[in-house]
Design an enzyme around this catalytic site. Structure first.
Site, PDB file in Angstrom:
ATOM      1  N   ASP A  39      19.926   4.050  27.542  1.00 40.65           N
ATOM      2  CA  ASP A  39      20.322   4.011  28.939  1.00 40.65           C
ATOM      3  C   ASP A  39      21.494   3.036  29.035  1.00 40.65           C
ATOM      4  O   ASP A  39      21.637   2.128  28.219  1.00 40.65           O
ATOM      5  CB  ASP A  39      19.171   3.563  29.833  1.00 40.65           C
ATOM      6  CG  ASP A  39      19.336   4.036  31.262  1.00 40.65           C
ATOM      7  OD1 ASP A  39      20.453   4.437  31.626  1.00 40.65           O
ATOM      8  OD2 ASP A  39      18.357   4.007  32.020  1.00 40.65           O
TER       9      ASP A  39
ATOM     10  N   HIS B 206      13.807  -2.423  37.138  1.00 37.80           N
ATOM     11  CA  HIS B 206      13.916  -3.204  35.910  1.00 37.80           C
ATOM     12  C   HIS B 206      12.831  -4.271  35.780  1.00 37.80           C
ATOM     13  O   HIS B 206      12.897  -5.104  34.877  1.00 37.80           O
ATOM     14  CB  HIS B 206      15.281  -3.890  35.789  1.00 37.80           C
ATOM     15  CG  HIS B 206      16.416  -2.959  35.535  1.00 37.80           C
ATOM     16  ND1 HIS B 206      17.475  -3.280  34.725  1.00 37.80           N
ATOM     17  CD2 HIS B 206      16.684  -1.709  35.981  1.00 37.80           C
ATOM     18  CE1 HIS B 206      18.337  -2.271  34.697  1.00 37.80           C
ATOM     19  NE2 HIS B 206      17.870  -1.306  35.466  1.00 37.80           N
TER      20      HIS B 206
END
Length: 789
Positions: A299, A233
């Site tokens: 997602d 991330h």
């Protein structure tokens, strides 16, 4: 004088422009009529998922903090529902019992809601259907090591068949992220560091899955794997050229050649813009340039992350508006943002309802395509589905065998065969020697879900390396000593391991990773690494065992390539990228010599963590040179792999000239110069000598698996579209430029065994999506030669 803070501009206004009158031109009249009949609540319900077991174990990032959607299923689905999230894949459930429940719930949606629209059911399927008792195939990095799109297509078809039988309509796979840094925890989910290998093999998986009637979902679009320092991330600083020339081509191939029906946005922000809110990619490129007509799904929690993680939205309503305007059609896994928060903004006039209509038309068109709008679920659910039949296991074994990469061998392998007596005593050592979970990747059901249910059986037969070696070498005495754990610094087991090795004819050390999520394990989602040394004290265990003088074989069961260069100079080293339920059997068959290894490295074997990020696709100044004191040269190059026979590649011939935008014809002869059958992976590389922007020192143009008997030869013909040499020029236009091109074939990207050259002539050619992207390969056998004795 009082100064008032300027009013914050609603960022959604920057995304909402004049929309075309016909928002979804491919939607049928039936879909348009149905969409027009829905209330706002019914429309929004079609744009979200409902996670049946969302209160269970954590299998998604920040799941505990992000599960805002709650309530009884009947209440949540009062207005219908778009998706059922992971009906089979969140906890161990008996597949047949769960299917009966699912059929009943689908009938309730059809008969008990006003619109009567069934749910689309999605599941993870990266290494097989992620459900209890379903076959566990090798991880995608093993697909890449096989260099065998045809077998991966067969794998996808089997997985899709199991899913469709259970009422699953969409699979969240394949991952088309190009490996950029092996420190990233999700490397085992990726296929390769070369975009062409990712594209061809990923497209094959899409074709197999969708041929069985299940929609594939390409992920993670785009840039996810290029995060800073390989951290999950983390921000992505890739420029538009890296995106266009390295990270996007696999998606383009799977969409335009494979016909993939769904795309999942990436969690990443690229140069400060989160992909979930990036209309340039989700709409302009994906739909405008590539003509994509499927659905874009979030997602998990990715829409809410625009508010919670990225901080580009003030609240969930604004996050929903940003994502919807950018082109995210369906929020997964739940409706945290697309239900009440989005409804509030629509009613307040802050979001044009036409954006909702656009997404609803796409979602309903997908359900129509899948046959859901005609399904009543009045029939009986399946009663006797075998999710791990013999056919699945056969393909799983073959793919595992083809994926095993022999990195080094000083003659200790194979352990048996003509002229080689089977060793009488084999010391099997290492923390992964007798653990079935060590064969499986992060997104396998065992490591993704069953890890939260200790004591629950795997549900499928999965022989460990030790068990498989006992079957493969029935006349040998095998001993077991773990020596150490995968993680930690406990060396108390070294003495027993050393004693076993000293008393044995050969020592087989089975080392590597334990896949898991978010700190539970050494590799997998959220398990990034600062070091590329083998976890724990495993490297020390190898040193201790080798010090006995007993011949050693190191088997690496890992989800990433490790910096194991020091291990390559003695004994044999076999790399296995999480080879699945039949991986133990495949490893045993390769060690015994029953199978000749043919896998090739789909990623460079790193020199060190400090040499990262590294790719074989680097320009001249991306490698070693006199202007830097550091050396990024990998321990072993992309494409490397040994076997129990030898091959010679020669007589490379190519067209002297080729028109820019045309097709280059190349041919090369490969000969098995050893004394046993084997399979070579022929690899054609090129270097664009002079480009208007910096070009890599090597680039794979095409490849082919070629099986040959002793002394046999074959000629491999490759028809290479010059678009394989295309790149984004200074204007950010993808072009094929005229000029000199060097070509070679060798056992890996760094070895020029046979060379040739061509000249691309004509005017600079601007590439369009209609141009060919793939190299066509034909293998022609030629007369066998005598093998030198």
């Amino acid at each position: 004088m009082t100064h008032r803070a300027p009013r914050r501009r609603d960022p959604v206004t920057d995304l909402i422009n004049a929309l075309p009158t016909d928002l979804v031109p491919w939607a049928s009249a039936r879909v348009r009529e149905l969409a027009a009949s829905l209330t706002l609540e019914e429309k929004l319900a079609q744009l979200v998922g409902y996670w049946i077991d969302q209160g269970g174990e954590v299998v998604a990032p920040m799941q505990g903090e992000m599960t805002a959607t709650s309530g009884r299923l009947e209440e949540v689905t009062e207005h219908g529902i778009g998706h059922f999230t992971r009906v089979y894949g969140t906890r161990p459930v008996e597949p047949i019992e769960r299917a009966a429940w699912l059929w009943a719930e689908q009938r309730r949606l059809v008969t008990g809601t006003r619109a009567g629209i069934p749910a689309l059911v999605h599941e993870e399927c990266l290494t097989g259907l992620a459900a209890w008792k379903a076959a566990a195939f090798p991880t995608p990095l093993a697909w890449g090591a096989s260099f065998d799109p045809a077998l991966v297509r067969e794998t996808g078809a089997l997985i899709g068949d199991s899913m469709r039988r259970l009422g699953v309509h969409q699979g969240l796979a394949p991952v088309l992220d190009v490996v950029r840094d092996p420190r990233w925890g999700r490397v085992d989910e990726c296929i390769a560091e070369d975009p062409y290998v990712v594209g061809t093999i990923g497209t094959a998986y899409v074709e197999g899955l969708q041929g069985a009637g299940v929609h594939a979902t390409l992920k993670h679009f785009v840039g996810y794997s290029a995060s800073r320092a390989g951290r999950n991330h983390a921000p992505v600083s890739a420029g538009p050229r890296e995106l266009a020339d390295v990270l996007l081509p696999p998606f383009e191939m799977a969409l335009l050649d494979g016909g993939a029906r769904s795309v999942m946005h990436s969690y990443a922000d690229v140069d400060g813009v989160p992909m979930a809110a990036n209309a340039d990619y989700l709409t302009d490129l994906l739909r405008g340039r590539w003509g994509f007509e499927g659905t874009v799904v979030a997602d998990y929690f990715g829409v809410a992350f625009l508010h919670v993680m990225h901080g580009v939205a003030a609240d969930l309503g604004e996050a929903a508006a940003l994502a919807l305007a950018a082109g995210v059609d369906v929020e997964l896994p739940t409706g945290d943002a697309y239900l009440a928060p989005l409804a509030e903004r629509v009613r307040a006039g802050l979001v044009d309802e036409s954006l909702v209509d656009r997404a609803v038309l796409r979602a309903l068109a997908q359900k129509e395509e899948l046959g859901l709008l005609d399904e009543t679920f009045e029939g009986e659910p399946p009663h006797d589905v075998d999710l791990d039949p013999a056919g699945h296991r056969d393909v799983a074994r073959r793919l595992a065998e083809e994926s095993l990469v022999l990195l080094a061998n000083d003659g200790v392998l194979p352990l048996a065969g003509p002229g080689r007596p089977t060793p009488a005593r084999v010391a099997v050592i290492g923390p992964n020697a007798d653990r079935a979970e060590a064969l499986l990747g992060c997104y396998s059901f065992a490591n993704h879900v069953l890890a939260h249910h200790p004591g629950t059986p795997l549900g499928v037969e999965m022989p460990t390396v030790l068990e498989a070696l006992r079957r493969e070498l029935p006349d040998a005495e095998l001993t077991l000593a773990a020596g150490c754990e995968v993680e930690g610094d406990d060396r108390s087991g070294f003495a027993a391991a050393v004693a076993d090795a000293r008393a044995a004819d050969v020592a087989v050390l089975v080392l590597g990773d334990q896949a898991g999520l978010f700190g539970r394990g050494t590799v997998g989602e959220g398990n990034d690494s600062e070091s590329l040394e083998l976890p724990g004290v495993q490297a020390e265990l190898v040193e201790a065992v080798r010090a006995t003088g007993t011949p050693t074989v190191v088997v690496l069961l890992t989800g990433r390539p490790y910096a194991v260069g020091p291990l390559l100079g003695q004994g044999a080293v076999l790399q296995a990228f999480f080879p699945g339920e039949e991986g133990g059997t495949a490893i045993a068959r390769v060690l015994s010599g029953a199978v000749n290894p043919s896998g090739r490295l789909p990623v460079s074997l790193p020199r060190s963590a400090g040499a990262q990020p590294y790719s074989y696709l680097h320009p001249r100044l991306g490698g070693p040179s006199e202007v830097t004191s550091t050396d990024s040269t990998p321990a072993l190059p992309f494409g490397h792999g040994l076997g129990y026979t030898t091959f010679v590649r020669d007589a490379l011939e190519v067209d002297a000239t080729v028109e820019a935008g045309g097709t280059l014809h190349a041919s090369v002869r490969v000969t098995n110069t050893g004394d046993r059958e084997g399979t070579d992976v022929v690899q054609l590389y090129a270097r664009d000598v002079v480009g208007s922007v910096v070009r890599p020192v090597a680039q794979l143009l095409g490849y082919a698996r070629v099986a040959l008997g002793p002394g046999e030869s074959a000629v491999v013909d490759l028809a290479v579209p010059t678009t394989r040499l295309a790149f984004s020029d200074a204007r950010m236009v993808r072009v094929v430029e005229p000029g000199d091109v060097e070509l070679w074939v060798g056992p890996d990207c760094a070895t020029r065994e046979t060379e040739a050259a061509t000249v691309v002539v004509g005017e600079t050619y601007e590439v369009t999506p209609a141009d060919a992207r793939r190299c066509d390969v034909t293998v022609r056998p030629v007369e066998a030669r005598a093998v030198a004795q």
